[in-house]
Design a protein around this motif. Structure first.
Motif, short mmCIF file in Angstrom:
data_model
loop_
_atom_site.label_atom_id
_atom_site.label_comp_id
_atom_site.label_asym_id
_atom_site.label_seq_id
_atom_site.Cartn_x
_atom_site.Cartn_y
_atom_site.Cartn_z
N SER A 88 -61.94 -17.45 96.97
CA SER A 88 -61.94 -18.90 96.92
C SER A 88 -61.69 -19.99 95.57
O SER A 88 -61.48 -19.60 94.78
CB SER A 88 -64.24 -18.91 97.24
N LYS A 144 -63.42 -26.43 94.86
CA LYS A 144 -63.56 -27.29 95.18
C LYS A 144 -64.82 -28.55 94.61
O LYS A 144 -65.38 -28.41 93.84
CB LYS A 144 -64.63 -26.42 96.74
N VAL A 195 -68.72 -16.46 90.19
CA VAL A 195 -68.67 -17.75 90.55
C VAL A 195 -69.51 -18.31 88.98
O VAL A 195 -70.13 -17.91 87.90
CB VAL A 195 -69.89 -17.63 91.21
N GLY A 232 -72.72 -23.20 94.81
CA GLY A 232 -71.92 -24.33 96.17
C GLY A 232 -72.36 -24.64 96.60
O GLY A 232 -73.82 -24.75 96.46
N MET A 263 -66.77 -22.46 99.20
CA MET A 263 -67.33 -22.68 99.61
C MET A 263 -68.02 -23.11 97.80
O MET A 263 -69.00 -23.93 97.43
CB MET A 263 -68.71 -22.81 100.44
N LEU A 264 -67.61 -22.60 97.51
CA LEU A 264 -68.28 -21.42 96.14
C LEU A 264 -67.43 -22.57 94.89
O LEU A 264 -65.95 -22.04 94.63
CB LEU A 264 -68.25 -20.36 95.79
N PHE A 265 -67.99 -22.29 93.89
CA PHE A 265 -67.22 -23.06 92.52
C PHE A 265 -66.84 -21.69 92.04
O PHE A 265 -67.56 -20.79 91.78
CB PHE A 265 -68.66 -23.45 91.99
N SER A 266 -65.15 -21.54 91.33
CA SER A 266 -65.40 -21.03 90.83
C SER A 266 -63.95 -21.35 89.44
O SER A 266 -64.33 -22.34 89.68
CB SER A 266 -64.81 -19.28 91.51
#
Lengths: 159, 288
Positions: A4, A7, A124, B193, B285-288
């Motif tokens: 991912s 965002k 994460v 997220g 949708m996740l923060f990384s």
């Protein structure tokens, strides 16, 4: 599938009501992670980990010692001994950073984790809920009694 | 939903909030509270007067309410898919580890595996027949099931827009997409997220909640009676809260991709090393 991507989100101090936190917020660093002290590797202390940044804590007026708090926990999983490490950084009495610092040491666990067909995020990271523009928070269930206990522990042990 | 009205109450040991555009009439509030009380009186293993408590004292044939039928089917399926790890007969194992009606929170001997389903229990529709006293625990799906039952009450009363928040397990109906933060498994002040919830249920489960000792927590493997490790938090989205709730627990035992072969749902699993695995809907949708 690719990992991912970060965002970007609107930054807003509005968002979540206090009552919501009281209902859903949980104990930090509980469970497999035992003990916590500033810059200490001692995992046998059995104390609660410091935490801050919730509306409940922010309103308490208490000051929390700045510093980096780490907690390691060892446990035996079906795959052998695993280690979890969590590192919290407090700055100006707030959580500036939380990192889960260590990885499962057992190759079987890594293999198991690598077998998922869905996407995989390498690591994460957390962002302050206060700063996200959200209506609700989805977390695991915890009674407000447990939450209040955690707050009391944090107050007594991080000051 | 910032201007919405909240109806908040305590139920089955947790905080609830039903949010609607207009305040709910008193009669409907009473009906919701009655539904919660009825559910608790039937299914709680913490109440000596419940049906479940009776089942724990005395073998026999017990008629449960309507919701027992879909609940039994769901558990049966998950029992099979998890190789017996996820079972409604886990109550005795939980009691052994101290998660009992008196909340002693002290282990009372070595971990106790749950009894084999076939050997003690026939769950046929709403009728449960036990060959021996059994401690039933529907905790893995019960909260979600009650969310669905309250949603049905609201539907029946003609309320078409609502959000039910059962301490972080959510069901949204008839609303604009709801922006929901995913709580960090180790710090409730943080989110890992944000997802949009649109007309479905979003449930979560975490291994670090309701902890009371060294490595003892409430997600137990029914084949060993031991707590489950490695996955630390899970989230699911599904049509019903019962299914989402149960699958959030199932993800501790079975990879989401495998569960997707049987269930139409979205999933996210976060592991003890901070990595995550997820289905397409959680992508990005996740923060990384």
């Amino acid at each position: 599938m690719r990992p991912s991507s970060p965002k970007s989100l609107p930054v807003s101090r509005h968002a979540v009501r206090n009552g919501l936190f009281a209902g859903i917020a949980g104990l930090s660093l509980a469970g497999t992670v035992a003990g916590c002290a500033p810059s200490s590797a001692d995992s046998t202390a059995g104390s609660a980990a410091p935490s801050a940044g919730t509306s409940a804590l922010a309103g308490s007026g208490g000051g929390y010692k700045d510093g980096t708090y780490t907690a390691d926990g060892n446990y035996v999983s079906p795959n052998g001994t695993e280690t979890v490490g969590v590192q919290l950084t407090l700055a100006a009495g707030k959580v500036a950073d939380v990192e889960i610092t260590q990885h499962p040491s057992n190759p079987n666990t890594r293999k198991f984790q690598g077998e998922f067909a869905g996407g995989i995020a390498a690591q994460v990271v957390g962002k302050n809920i206060d700063e996200l523009n959200v209506s609700k928070v989805a977390g695991s269930s915890l009674t407000s009694g447990g939450f209040n206990q955690a707050v009391e522990k944090i107050k007594s042990e991080a000051q | 939903m910032t201007d919405w009205e909240d109806f908040s109450f305590q139920g089955i040991g947790t905080e609830w909030a039903v949010s609607t555009p207009l305040p709910l009439p008193m009669s409907l509030r009473t009906r919701l509270l009655d539904r919660v009380e009825k559910f608790d009186g039937d299914w709680s293993r913490f109440r000596p007067d419940s049906l479940v408590a009776e089942l724990a004292r005395k073998r026999g044939r017990y008629g449960f309410p309507d919701e027992a039928a879909p609940l039994g089917e769901l558990y049966r399926l998950l029992y099979r898919l998890t190789g017996g790890a996820m079972t409604p007969l886990i109550g005795g194992s939980l009691e052994r580890l101290g998660y009992d009606a008196a909340y002693t929170l002290r282990p009372d001997g070595p971990p106790l595996p749950a009894p084999e389903w076939e050997s003690v229990l026939t769950w046929s529709g709403t009728v449960l027949t036990a060959g021996a006293p059994v401690v039933l625990d529907i905790g893995a799906a019960g909260k979600g099931l009650l969310v669905d039952l309250l949603a049905a009450e609201l539907d029946a009363a003609g309320v078409s827009e609502f959000v039910i928040d059962a301490s972080g397990d959510l069901l949204a109906r008839g609303t604009e997409p709801l922006s929901v933060a995913l709580e960090h498994p180790y710090n409730p002040a943080l989110a890992i997220g944000v997802v949009d919830l649109d007309g479905r249920a979003l449930c979560a489960s975490a291994a670090n909640r309701r902890t009371w000792g060294d490595g003892l927590h409430h997600v137990l493997d029914g084949t060993t009676g031991q707590p489950v490790r490695t996955a630390v938090a899970t989230w699911t989205m599904a049509e019903t809260a019962m299914v989402a709730d149960a699958l959030a627990t199932a993800l501790f035992f079975v990879p989401g991709a495998a569960l997707q072969e049987t269930f139409d749902f979205s999933w996210l699993t976060v592991f003890s090393d901070g990595s995550a695995a997820y289905s397409a809907e959680f992508e990005g949708m996740l923060f990384s």
